[in-house]
Design a protein around this motif. Structure first.
Motif, PDB file in Angstrom:
ATOM      1  N   GLU A   1      15.878  -9.020  43.320  1.00  0.00           N
ATOM      2  CA  GLU A   1      16.215 -10.110  44.241  1.00  0.00           C
ATOM      3  C   GLU A   1      17.417 -10.922  43.751  1.00  0.00           C
ATOM      4  OE1 GLU A   1      11.550 -10.727  45.491  1.00  0.00           O
ATOM      5  OE2 GLU A   1      12.472 -12.035  43.990  1.00  0.00           O
TER       6      GLU A   1
ATOM      7  N   ALA B   1      18.246 -13.017  47.607  1.00  0.00           N
ATOM      8  CA  ALA B   1      17.489 -14.273  47.472  1.00  0.00           C
ATOM      9  C   ALA B   1      18.166 -15.356  48.305  1.00  0.00           C
ATOM     10  CB  ALA B   1      17.398 -14.692  46.008  1.00  0.00           C
TER      11      ALA B   1
ATOM     12  N   HIS C   1       8.240 -15.342  49.558  1.00  0.00           N
ATOM     13  CA  HIS C   1       7.855 -15.947  48.277  1.00  0.00           C
ATOM     14  C   HIS C   1       7.455 -17.404  48.486  1.00  0.00           C
ATOM     15  CE1 HIS C   1       9.314 -13.036  45.161  1.00  0.00           C
ATOM     16  NE2 HIS C   1       9.927 -12.545  46.213  1.00  0.00           N
TER      17      HIS C   1
ATOM     18  N   ARG D   1      24.365 -29.623  41.041  1.00  0.00           N
ATOM     19  CA  ARG D   1      24.050 -28.836  39.839  1.00  0.00           C
ATOM     20  C   ARG D   1      24.457 -29.509  38.529  1.00  0.00           C
ATOM     21  NH1 ARG D   1      25.618 -24.371  38.701  1.00  0.00           N
ATOM     22  NH2 ARG D   1      23.663 -23.430  38.059  1.00  0.00           N
TER      23      ARG D   1
ATOM     24  N   GLY E   1      15.177 -12.006  40.498  1.00  0.00           N
ATOM     25  CA  GLY E   1      16.639 -12.011  40.322  1.00  0.00           C
ATOM     26  C   GLY E   1      16.978 -12.595  38.968  1.00  0.00           C
ATOM     27  N   GLY E   2      18.021 -13.418  38.932  1.00  0.00           N
ATOM     28  CA  GLY E   2      18.338 -14.109  37.677  1.00  0.00           C
ATOM     29  C   GLY E   2      19.603 -13.640  36.993  1.00  0.00           C
TER      30      GLY E   2
ATOM     31  N   LYS F   1      17.709 -18.354  48.924  1.00  0.00           N
ATOM     32  CA  LYS F   1      17.871 -19.713  48.399  1.00  0.00           C
ATOM     33  C   LYS F   1      19.262 -19.943  47.825  1.00  0.00           C
ATOM     34  CE  LYS F   1      14.276 -18.728  45.702  1.00  0.00           C
ATOM     35  NZ  LYS F   1      14.172 -17.255  45.674  1.00  0.00           N
TER      36      LYS F   1
ATOM     37  N   GLY G   1      20.436 -13.312  43.853  1.00  0.00           N
ATOM     38  CA  GLY G   1      20.927 -14.339  44.764  1.00  0.00           C
ATOM     39  C   GLY G   1      22.294 -14.774  44.282  1.00  0.00           C
ATOM     40  N   ARG G   2      22.276 -15.535  43.185  1.00  0.00           N
ATOM     41  CA  ARG G   2      23.510 -16.097  42.633  1.00  0.00           C
ATOM     42  C   ARG G   2      24.593 -15.029  42.428  1.00  0.00           C
ATOM     43  NH1 ARG G   2      23.343 -20.535  39.148  1.00  0.00           N
ATOM     44  NH2 ARG G   2      21.166 -20.046  38.741  1.00  0.00           N
TER      45      ARG G   2
ATOM     46  N   HIS H   1       9.645 -13.359  38.163  1.00  0.00           N
ATOM     47  CA  HIS H   1      11.057 -13.784  38.181  1.00  0.00           C
ATOM     48  C   HIS H   1      11.190 -14.656  36.946  1.00  0.00           C
ATOM     49  CE1 HIS H   1      14.863 -15.508  39.466  1.00  0.00           C
ATOM     50  NE2 HIS H   1      14.348 -16.691  39.207  1.00  0.00           N
TER      51      HIS H   1
ATOM     52  N   MET I   1      21.922 -26.293  48.443  1.00  0.00           N
ATOM     53  CA  MET I   1      21.279 -27.446  47.801  1.00  0.00           C
ATOM     54  C   MET I   1      21.918 -28.771  48.216  1.00  0.00           C
ATOM     55  SD  MET I   1      20.583 -25.936  43.981  1.00  0.00           S
ATOM     56  CE  MET I   1      19.673 -27.330  43.374  1.00  0.00           C
TER      57      MET I   1
ATOM     58  N   TYR J   1      23.847 -21.807  45.428  1.00  0.00           N
ATOM     59  CA  TYR J   1      23.144 -23.060  45.127  1.00  0.00           C
ATOM     60  C   TYR J   1      24.053 -24.283  45.268  1.00  0.00           C
ATOM     61  CZ  TYR J   1      19.779 -19.691  43.365  1.00  0.00           C
ATOM     62  OH  TYR J   1      18.918 -18.623  43.258  1.00  0.00           O
TER      63      TYR J   1
ATOM     64  N   ILE K   1      15.603 -23.943  35.055  1.00  0.00           N
ATOM     65  CA  ILE K   1      15.663 -22.716  35.854  1.00  0.00           C
ATOM     66  C   ILE K   1      14.996 -21.545  35.143  1.00  0.00           C
ATOM     67  CG2 ILE K   1      17.472 -23.292  37.509  1.00  0.00           C
ATOM     68  CD1 ILE K   1      19.562 -22.152  35.730  1.00  0.00           C
TER      69      ILE K   1
ATOM     70  N   SER L   1      16.887 -17.930  35.929  1.00  0.00           N
ATOM     71  CA  SER L   1      18.144 -17.727  36.635  1.00  0.00           C
ATOM     72  C   SER L   1      19.308 -17.907  35.668  1.00  0.00           C
ATOM     73  CB  SER L   1      18.209 -18.753  37.769  1.00  0.00           C
ATOM     74  OG  SER L   1      19.071 -18.328  38.781  1.00  0.00           O
TER      75      SER L   1
ATOM     76  N   ASP M   1      14.667 -12.143  50.398  1.00  0.00           N
ATOM     77  CA  ASP M   1      13.566 -12.934  49.840  1.00  0.00           C
ATOM     78  C   ASP M   1      13.701 -14.305  50.486  1.00  0.00           C
ATOM     79  OD1 ASP M   1      12.949 -15.220  48.180  1.00  0.00           O
ATOM     80  OD2 ASP M   1      13.883 -14.351  46.416  1.00  0.00           O
TER      81      ASP M   1
ATOM     82  N   TYR N   1      21.330 -29.776  36.184  1.00  0.00           N
ATOM     83  CA  TYR N   1      21.218 -28.779  35.103  1.00  0.00           C
ATOM     84  C   TYR N   1      22.318 -28.891  34.064  1.00  0.00           C
ATOM     85  CZ  TYR N   1      19.200 -26.605  39.322  1.00  0.00           C
ATOM     86  OH  TYR N   1      18.541 -26.356  40.497  1.00  0.00           O
TER      87      TYR N   1
HETATM   88  N1  LLP Z   1      13.603 -14.307  43.165  1.00  0.00           N
HETATM   89  C1  LLP Z   1      12.840 -15.383  42.927  1.00  0.00           C
HETATM   90  C2  LLP Z   1      11.384 -15.259  43.057  1.00  0.00           C
HETATM   91  C3  LLP Z   1      13.413 -16.606  42.576  1.00  0.00           C
HETATM   92  O1  LLP Z   1      12.643 -17.660  42.343  1.00  0.00           O
HETATM   93  C4  LLP Z   1      14.827 -16.692  42.469  1.00  0.00           C
HETATM   94  C5  LLP Z   1      15.475 -17.963  42.112  1.00  0.00           C
HETATM   95  C6  LLP Z   1      15.590 -15.551  42.734  1.00  0.00           C
HETATM   96  C7  LLP Z   1      14.948 -14.370  43.074  1.00  0.00           C
HETATM   97  C8  LLP Z   1      17.102 -15.551  42.684  1.00  0.00           C
HETATM   98  O2  LLP Z   1      17.601 -15.871  41.439  1.00  0.00           O
HETATM   99  P1  LLP Z   1      19.175 -15.717  41.148  1.00  0.00           P
HETATM  100  O3  LLP Z   1      19.520 -14.245  41.207  1.00  0.00           O
HETATM  101  O4  LLP Z   1      19.898 -16.455  42.191  1.00  0.00           O
HETATM  102  O5  LLP Z   1      19.346 -16.285  39.809  1.00  0.00           O
HETATM  103  N2  LLP Z   1      19.000 -23.970  41.818  1.00  0.00           N
HETATM  104  C9  LLP Z   1      19.168 -23.288  40.555  1.00  0.00           C
HETATM  105  C10 LLP Z   1      18.637 -21.879  40.597  1.00  0.00           C
HETATM  106  C11 LLP Z   1      17.176 -21.787  40.976  1.00  0.00           C
HETATM  107  C12 LLP Z   1      16.712 -20.385  41.123  1.00  0.00           C
HETATM  108  C13 LLP Z   1      15.326 -20.338  41.641  1.00  0.00           C
HETATM  109  N3  LLP Z   1      14.833 -19.027  41.897  1.00  0.00           N
HETATM  110  C14 LLP Z   1      20.649 -23.327  40.182  1.00  0.00           C
HETATM  111  O6  LLP Z   1      21.428 -23.917  40.905  1.00  0.00           O
HETATM  112  O7  LLP Z   1      21.036 -22.827  39.147  1.00  0.00           O
END
Ligand code: LLP
Length: 439
Positions: A290, A68, A112, A330, A247-248, A70, A292-293, A208, A394, A390, A169, A211, A89, A334
């Motif tokens: 997916e 991911a 996405h 963050r 992800g998440g 982002k 990311g974090r 999804h 960010m 992030y 989130i 997170s 992604d 959050y």
């Molecule tokens: N896939 C989709 C469709 C998503 O929307 C996201 C995150 C991921 C994968 C990746 O999620 P992860 O594995 O990184 O949790 N800015 C916030 C987190 C926003 C996440 C948005 N979508 C933070 O700093 O905690």
């Protein structure tokens, strides 16, 4: 005599009281590159990314791991992850451009986003991305109209799982802006309509649930709901070849956090999915995840220099750093919690309580509100841990602060992953309007 120990987050260790990351002394990194500085442990991120692929290879027949973007998007991250066979992604033209520039093949990219623009869709079609994860009727119409040949699509659905994480989130609450609701029939209705568009090929469904999730139960509920929905679609004669669970997967920010390992998250979700498809007598779809974090989060730390220290009698002591909400929004967004160590006495006793303040002109710009640390002095280097996800992605130029560079570390060596911004960079696109009129 060297004195070494491990720190409870990431791959950090302490040698001769100094915080070590990727074999590099963090105090030397601060001296060489300046602060604030994002430091990124390449081996740590690669090892986590590889563990996703390795475990899925053992437990699930057909899968794709998409990083991911982002969480941390820059050219270098894709060049590092691509050789592992990982995809990406992306959620914007900018992420797509960066991924392609970093050598990520378009045929591994999932696009996405809940409001892709015409320009972005044109760019993605031209680039030949593998799949659009469609999140609106307008997007479906645009993809259908722009595509010269049929495009693969997944439909983003909302399975209605309230994952235990910060509400900002969470992404599948009933009022979420993401996806089509399964519960109220909108998702089924929308997917039925896909067959009427000649330039799109329905490949499956995506969700999804949020997170920074720790419990495997949230993912299990999502799998239950998604596989129930597949049964429903199959009954309508609609095959679902791919299931994207997003992800998440949570990571450790503070001592109390108890995330599962990527292996545990994957082992659990994949085996739960396999038993679910077996019980419901449906074909096992290709599983897409997916993360990311969890790939980059614990691989990063941020180094700061302590500046002003101010005690408000009987209330608190602020220690201000040269970063803040412009490079880590963050905590203010959050209420995110962090831990930190003093880089040259990382194993020293924590005797004093500080609120670590940023330098932005906002009372709310507090990075850590109340942390026990050794007695701080102006000029100390403070390392905040688990900042690989992030943070850089960010960051902003709020108050015209410069976004810190990212330095990659590996086997005792360091190198820029993102170079420092300059004042010239932040004024490059500025113009003085109406110079003729306003004299
Ligand atoms: N896939 C989709 C469709 C998503 O929307 C996201 C995150 C991921 C994968 C990746 O999620 P992860 O594995 O990184 O949790 N800015 C916030 C987190 C926003 C996440 C948005 N979508 C933070 O700093 O905690």
């Amino acid at each position: 005599m060297k004195n070494s120990c491990k720190i409870g987050i990431g791959d950090l260790s302490v040698t001769d009281h100094k915080l070590i990351i990727g074999g590099c002394d963090s105090t030397e990194l601060a001296a060489k590159y300046g602060t604030p500085l994002y430091v990124f442990d390449v081996r740590r991120a690669l090892r986590t990314a590889k563990s996703y692929v390795d475990v899925l290879r053992h437990v699930y027949p057909d899968f794709t791991v998409c990083y991911a973007s982002k969480a941390f998007g820059c050219v270098g991250i894709y060049s590092l992850l691509e050789p592992l066979g990982i995809g990406a992604d992306v959620v914007s033209g900018g992420e797509l451009y960066t991924a392609l520039k970093g050598g990520m093949p378009a045929e591994r990219i999932y696009f996405h986003g809940n409001n892709k623009s015409r320009d972005e869709i044109e760019y993605a079609v031209e680039s030949g991305v593998e799949c659009f994860v469609v999140d609106s009727e307008r997007e479906l119409e645009l993809v259908n109209e722009i595509a010269a040949k049929p495009q693969n699509i997944l439909v983003r659905v909302n399975p209605g799982v309230e994952a235990h994480t910060h509400r900002f989130i969470q992404t599948t609450t009933p009022d979420s802006k993401f996806g089509f609701s399964i519960a109220d029939g909108t998702a089924e209705q929308f997917i039925k309509s896909v067959a009427t568009y000649k330039n799109v090929v329905f490949k499956g469904i995506a969700c999804h649930i949020g997170s920074q999730i720790f419990e495997k139960q949230s993912f299990e509920i999502a799998i239950d709901k998604m596989t129930d929905f597949i049964v429903e679609l199959n009954a309508l004669g609609i095959a679902v070849e791919r299931l994207d669970l997003g992800g998440g997967f949570g990571i450790k920010y503070v001592e109390e956090d108890r995330p599962l390992t990527p292996e545990e998250y994957m082992q659990n979700s994949a085996s739960y999915l396999l038993s679910s498809v077996k019980a419901k007598n449906i074909v096992a779809p290709r599983l897409i995840v997916e993360p990311g974090r969890s790939i980059v989060g614990e691989a990063g730390i941020t180094l700061y220099t302590i500046g002003a220290i101010k005690t408000i009698k009987n209330i608190k002591t602020y220690a201000a750093v040269d970063g803040g909400m412009f490079e880590n929004p963050r905590p203010s967004l959050y209420d995110a919690q962090y831990t930190a160590v003093v880089a040259d006495r990382a194993d020293a006793e924590r005797t004093h309580t500080y609120s670590i303040a940023g330098k932005c002109c906002e009372s709310g710009d507090i990075l850590i509100d109340g942390i026990k640390l050794p007695n701080l002095h102006c000029g100390d280097i403070l390392a905040v841990l688990s900042t690989g996800a992030y943070h850089y992605s960010m960051a902003s130029n709020y108050n015209r602060n410069l976004i810190p560079p990212v330095v990659a570390v590996m086997d005792g060596k360091s190198d820029y992953m993102v170079k420092p911004q300059t004042y010239e960079d932040i004024t490059r696109n500025d113009c003085v309007p109406f110079t003729e009129v306003v004299k």
